[in-house]
Design an enzyme around this catalytic site. Structure first.
Site, PDB file in Angstrom:
ATOM      1  N   CYS A 113       0.817  -1.232   0.000  1.00  0.00           N
ATOM      2  CA  CYS A 113       0.000   0.000   0.000  1.00  0.00           C
ATOM      3  C   CYS A 113       0.842   1.271   0.000  1.00  0.00           C
ATOM      4  CB  CYS A 113      -0.942   0.004   1.197  1.00  0.00           C
ATOM      5  SG  CYS A 113      -2.201  -1.278   1.084  1.00  0.00           S
ATOM      6  N   HIS A 249      -3.148   7.558   2.567  1.00  0.00           N
ATOM      7  CA  HIS A 249      -3.559   6.255   2.042  1.00  0.00           C
ATOM      8  C   HIS A 249      -4.937   5.940   2.629  1.00  0.00           C
ATOM      9  CE1 HIS A 249      -3.880   2.169   0.940  1.00  0.00           C
ATOM     10  NE2 HIS A 249      -3.634   1.685   2.145  1.00  0.00           N
ATOM     11  N   ASN A 279     -10.030   0.336  -0.143  1.00  0.00           N
ATOM     12  CA  ASN A 279      -8.566   0.424  -0.135  1.00  0.00           C
ATOM     13  C   ASN A 279      -8.045  -0.046  -1.490  1.00  0.00           C
ATOM     14  OD1 ASN A 279      -5.824   0.079   0.222  1.00  0.00           O
ATOM     15  ND2 ASN A 279      -5.988  -0.994   2.189  1.00  0.00           N
TER      16      ASN A 279
HETATM   17  N1  COA Z   1     -18.561  -8.098   8.970  1.00  0.00           N
HETATM   18  C1  COA Z   1     -18.995  -8.415  10.197  1.00  0.00           C
HETATM   19  N2  COA Z   1     -18.170  -8.774  11.191  1.00  0.00           N
HETATM   20  C2  COA Z   1     -16.862  -8.822  10.930  1.00  0.00           C
HETATM   21  C3  COA Z   1     -16.342  -8.501   9.662  1.00  0.00           C
HETATM   22  C4  COA Z   1     -17.257  -8.127   8.662  1.00  0.00           C
HETATM   23  N3  COA Z   1     -16.866  -7.796   7.421  1.00  0.00           N
HETATM   24  N4  COA Z   1     -15.004  -8.631   9.693  1.00  0.00           N
HETATM   25  C5  COA Z   1     -14.683  -9.012  10.939  1.00  0.00           C
HETATM   26  N5  COA Z   1     -15.802  -9.133  11.680  1.00  0.00           N
HETATM   27  C6  COA Z   1     -15.915  -9.537  13.083  1.00  0.00           C
HETATM   28  C7  COA Z   1     -14.772 -10.401  13.517  1.00  0.00           C
HETATM   29  O1  COA Z   1     -14.999 -11.743  13.162  1.00  0.00           O
HETATM   30  C8  COA Z   1     -14.799 -10.182  15.015  1.00  0.00           C
HETATM   31  O2  COA Z   1     -15.793 -10.998  15.572  1.00  0.00           O
HETATM   32  P1  COA Z   1     -15.548 -11.757  16.968  1.00  0.00           P
HETATM   33  O3  COA Z   1     -15.325 -10.641  17.962  1.00  0.00           O
HETATM   34  O4  COA Z   1     -16.802 -12.506  17.140  1.00  0.00           O
HETATM   35  O5  COA Z   1     -14.338 -12.589  16.750  1.00  0.00           O
HETATM   36  C9  COA Z   1     -15.243  -8.739  15.155  1.00  0.00           C
HETATM   37  O6  COA Z   1     -15.845  -8.386  13.907  1.00  0.00           O
HETATM   38  C10 COA Z   1     -14.118  -7.792  15.461  1.00  0.00           C
HETATM   39  O7  COA Z   1     -13.055  -8.061  14.581  1.00  0.00           O
HETATM   40  P2  COA Z   1     -11.760  -7.210  14.547  1.00  0.00           P
HETATM   41  O8  COA Z   1     -10.846  -7.731  13.485  1.00  0.00           O
HETATM   42  O9  COA Z   1     -11.216  -7.042  15.934  1.00  0.00           O
HETATM   43  O10 COA Z   1     -12.384  -5.805  14.091  1.00  0.00           O
HETATM   44  P3  COA Z   1     -11.711  -4.419  13.923  1.00  0.00           P
HETATM   45  O11 COA Z   1     -12.470  -3.413  14.651  1.00  0.00           O
HETATM   46  O12 COA Z   1     -10.227  -4.484  14.143  1.00  0.00           O
HETATM   47  O13 COA Z   1     -11.942  -4.110  12.385  1.00  0.00           O
HETATM   48  C11 COA Z   1     -10.700  -4.136  10.343  1.00  0.00           C
HETATM   49  C12 COA Z   1     -11.411  -4.946  11.410  1.00  0.00           C
HETATM   50  C13 COA Z   1     -10.077  -5.091   9.344  1.00  0.00           C
HETATM   51  C14 COA Z   1     -11.709  -3.248   9.672  1.00  0.00           C
HETATM   52  C15 COA Z   1      -9.627  -3.260  10.997  1.00  0.00           C
HETATM   53  O14 COA Z   1      -8.863  -4.038  11.871  1.00  0.00           O
HETATM   54  C16 COA Z   1      -8.696  -2.620  10.029  1.00  0.00           C
HETATM   55  O15 COA Z   1      -9.090  -1.750   9.285  1.00  0.00           O
HETATM   56  N6  COA Z   1      -7.399  -2.996  10.049  1.00  0.00           N
HETATM   57  C17 COA Z   1      -6.346  -2.416   9.275  1.00  0.00           C
HETATM   58  C18 COA Z   1      -6.619  -2.568   7.842  1.00  0.00           C
HETATM   59  C19 COA Z   1      -5.541  -2.019   7.042  1.00  0.00           C
HETATM   60  O16 COA Z   1      -5.242  -0.870   7.147  1.00  0.00           O
HETATM   61  N7  COA Z   1      -4.982  -2.863   6.208  1.00  0.00           N
HETATM   62  C20 COA Z   1      -4.123  -2.569   5.173  1.00  0.00           C
HETATM   63  C21 COA Z   1      -2.957  -1.803   5.572  1.00  0.00           C
HETATM   64  S1  COA Z   1      -2.593  -0.985   4.139  1.00  0.00           S
END
Ligand code: COA
Length: 322
Positions: A113, A249, A279
């Protein structure tokens, strides 16, 4: 002193749009969850187009804005993690597509990214050293090809697109500084675990998917981007109030808000495209820049802070007098 200045910007998003509601039909998620946790409402999907197809349109738009022809381009640096082929590089393919004969170097940069910021930094150094006078810098991605559509933690996040800028040698200040970093200890948090010389069977069997421990990546991204803001301002002896626009980004609105807060920047001064585009990895910064240049928000002479974080981990920034 020679500077490199951005004289044109261009962007392109493929026609097909996949909304959160569309995703609800085949993956266990909801529009509400996606919007609340990421800020994303829809993303564009390149159905049959390749990264080079997207890049060509963005590049031609940047050239047109700058009033330049393809044959003026003496360098192409293209950031992508989703190249058309193993080789030739997507930059080489783009050079051929633009019909540039006897051109200068054209090559890809792979920094996930952060690919566009890395590409911009490399091209800036070519221009500042006098090697290039007119460089095309591109971020082009077909991230949806790397999605496991059964993994709700990743497939809701990414989209396809391309953005480009034209950099020209100038006596006027343009790119003020760039700052690049890599920490290779984090493969386990964000990867596509299939390649040519390792796990090639995953690629051949169509299961070389993007995998991410989202929560941990999120925390690393927020901390790291906070640090690079300070590094960039210190290097230029500038303060937060000297920055007119943050062009980040676009991974997650909550990461963007945290970086804006660190800069004491109101969200009105932050270019946000994540809601409509998701993204798009290396394409997200040039796409955001192009959007705000074309709608008249970003004006000549303003100071822009570009920043990115991605797989590798890689992260980087550029301070730009537009
Ligand atoms: N829909 C519904 N629930 C979802 C889901 C979706 N699309 N994706 C994950 N969940 C659930 C998980 O299974 C988890 O459930 P559980 O508590 O029963 O296990 C819960 O939501 C929380 O998951 P978590 O991963 O802790 O959520 P989060 O608040 O961290 O959000 C992201 C997830 C991916 C949106 C977030 O972590 C993120 O944006 N991360 C960085 C992404 C990024 O920048 N990546 C690229 C770098 S360039």
């Amino acid at each position: 002193m020679i500077y490199s200045r951005i004289t044109g910007t261009g962007g392109y998003l493929p026609e097909k749009v996949l909304t959160n509601k569309d995703l609800e039909k085949f993956v266990d998620t909801t529009d509400e969850w996606i919007v609340e946790r990421t800020g994303i409402r829809q993303r564009h999907v390149a159905e049959t187009q390749s990264a080079c197809d997207l890049a060509e349109i963005a590049a031609r738009r940047a050239l047109e804005m700058a009033g330049k022809a393809p044959e003026d381009v003496d360098l192409i640096v293209l950031g992508t993690s989703t190249p058309d082929l193993v080789f030739p590089s997507t930059a080489s393919l783009l050079q051929g597509r633009l019909g540039i004969k006897n051109g200068g170097a054209a090559f890809d940069v792979q920094a996930a990214c952060s690919g566009f910021v890395f590409a911009l930094s490399v091209a800036d150094k070519f221009v500042k050293s006098g090697v290039s006078k007119c460089a095309l810098v591109v971020g082009a991605e077909t991230m949806t090809r790397l999605m496991d559509w059964n993994d709700r933690g990743t497939c809701v996040l990414f989209g396809d697109g391309a953005g480009a800028v034209l950099l020209e040698a100038s006596e006027e200040a343009g790119i003020l500084s760039t700052h690049l970093h890599t920490d290779g200890a984090y493969e386990h948090l964000l990867n596509v675990a299939g390649g040519i010389s390792r796990n090639s069977e995953a690629l051949l069997e169509g299961r070389a998917f993007l995998q991410m421990k989202g929560n941990e990546v999120f925390r690393m991204a927020v901390n790291t981007l906070g640090r690079i803001v300070d590094e960039t301002l210190d290097a230029n002896q500038m303060s937060k109030s000297d920055v007119d626009w943050l062009v980040p980004h676009q991974a997650n609105i909550r990461i963007i808000q945290a970086t804006a807060k660190k800069l004491d920047m109101p969200m009105e001064r932050v270019v946000v495209t994540v809601a409509d585009q998701g993204n798009t990895s290396a394409a997200s910064i040039p796409l955001a820049l192009d959007t705000a240049v074309r709608d008249g928000r970003i004006q000549r002479g303003e100071v822009l802070l570009l920043e990115a974080f991605g797989g590798g981990f890689t992260w980087g920034s550029a301070l730009v007098k537009f």
